[in-house]
Motif scaffolding. Structure first.
Motif, mmCIF file in Angstrom:
data_model
loop_
_atom_site.group_PDB
_atom_site.id
_atom_site.type_symbol
_atom_site.label_atom_id
_atom_site.label_comp_id
_atom_site.label_asym_id
_atom_site.label_seq_id
_atom_site.Cartn_x
_atom_site.Cartn_y
_atom_site.Cartn_z
ATOM 1 N N TYR A 285 -4.827 10.770 0.477
ATOM 2 C CA TYR A 285 -3.770 9.799 0.391
ATOM 3 C C TYR A 285 -4.276 8.697 1.934
ATOM 4 N N LYS A 286 -4.786 7.703 1.707
ATOM 5 C CA LYS A 286 -4.997 6.850 2.812
ATOM 6 C C LYS A 286 -4.633 5.402 2.389
ATOM 7 N N GLY A 287 -3.863 4.993 3.461
ATOM 8 C CA GLY A 287 -3.369 3.667 3.380
ATOM 9 C C GLY A 287 -4.414 2.540 3.566
ATOM 10 N N LEU B 268 7.679 5.714 2.941
ATOM 11 C CA LEU B 268 6.762 6.659 2.027
ATOM 12 C C LEU B 268 7.722 7.484 1.030
ATOM 13 N N ALA C 70 -1.609 12.460 4.122
ATOM 14 C CA ALA C 70 -1.227 11.090 3.738
ATOM 15 C C ALA C 70 -1.142 10.410 4.870
ATOM 16 N N GLU D 242 1.911 1.781 -3.587
ATOM 17 C CA GLU D 242 0.815 2.661 -4.489
ATOM 18 C C GLU D 242 0.585 3.813 -3.846
ATOM 19 N N LEU D 243 0.523 4.544 -2.561
ATOM 20 C CA LEU D 243 0.442 5.833 -2.237
ATOM 21 C C LEU D 243 1.688 6.567 -2.738
ATOM 22 N N ARG E 48 0.646 -1.137 -0.070
ATOM 23 C CA ARG E 48 0.135 -0.098 -0.029
ATOM 24 C C ARG E 48 0.870 1.101 -0.081
#
Length: 175
Positions: free
Chosen positions: A144-146, A54, A127, A24-25, A21
């Motif tokens: 931006y959500k995990g 991240l 995020a 993806e973020l 994830r």
């Protein structure tokens, strides 16, 4: 299962799912800010692992700075936010991405957004690794959500229970 202080926790989100994830973020942020040099504002202590993973996946020129806030007492939100140390750089006309470990009541984020808004940024986005929509007391827009999770207490991957458990490479939920 793991035990931390007086509580037992069980596996909830695996290291592999977290890493997937985050990748993806990072791709979304990289695409959205390809023409910018964003400032990542990392909320300590909890967001340090998420932020590190991240930003190292984002191949953009960027700046990273930190703010430390306190809003929890044991397993409950205290309902108020204390700033331990604040923003040490100008955010005027900058794209700011706040990196947070978890947004639950929204109170911390709401107060932080007001503070940043006074600094005249070009844009501000959030995020977060985890979001608890059921716990929201004030609306917060999270770009931006995990993961969205139920209103349960979690530890690991930067999140703690009275200072313990931040170093776990997965996320655990209280049993």
């Amino acid at each position: 299962m793991i035990n931390i202080l007086d509580k037992t926790f069980v596996p909830f989100i695996s290291k592999e799912d977290i890493e997937t994830r985050i990748t993806e973020l990072a791709a979304l942020i990289s695409k959205d800010y390809k023409e910018s040099c964003p400032v990542f504002l990392v909320v300590l202590n909890g967001a340090f692992l998420f932020a590190g993973e991240l930003v190292k996946r984002i191949p953009l020129s960027c700046e990273i700075t930190f703010i430390r806030l306190a809003s929890y007492s044991q397993t409950e939100s205290a309902g108020s936010v204390t700033e331990i140390f604040g923003i040490d750089k100008s955010l005027e006309n900058r794209d700011v991405i706040i990196i947070e470990d978890i947004v639950d009541t929204g109170l911390t984020m709401s107060q932080l957004l007001k503070q940043i808004g006074k600094m005249s940024p070009k844009s501000v986005e959030i995020a977060t690794l985890l979001h608890k929509p059921e716990a929201l007391k004030t609306p917060v827009i999270i770009r931006y959500k995990g993961f969205e999770i139920a209103n349960r207490f979690v530890v690991g991957y930067g999140l703690d229970y009275d200072g313990i458990g931040r170093n776990l490479d997965s996320i655990y939920v209280v049993a």
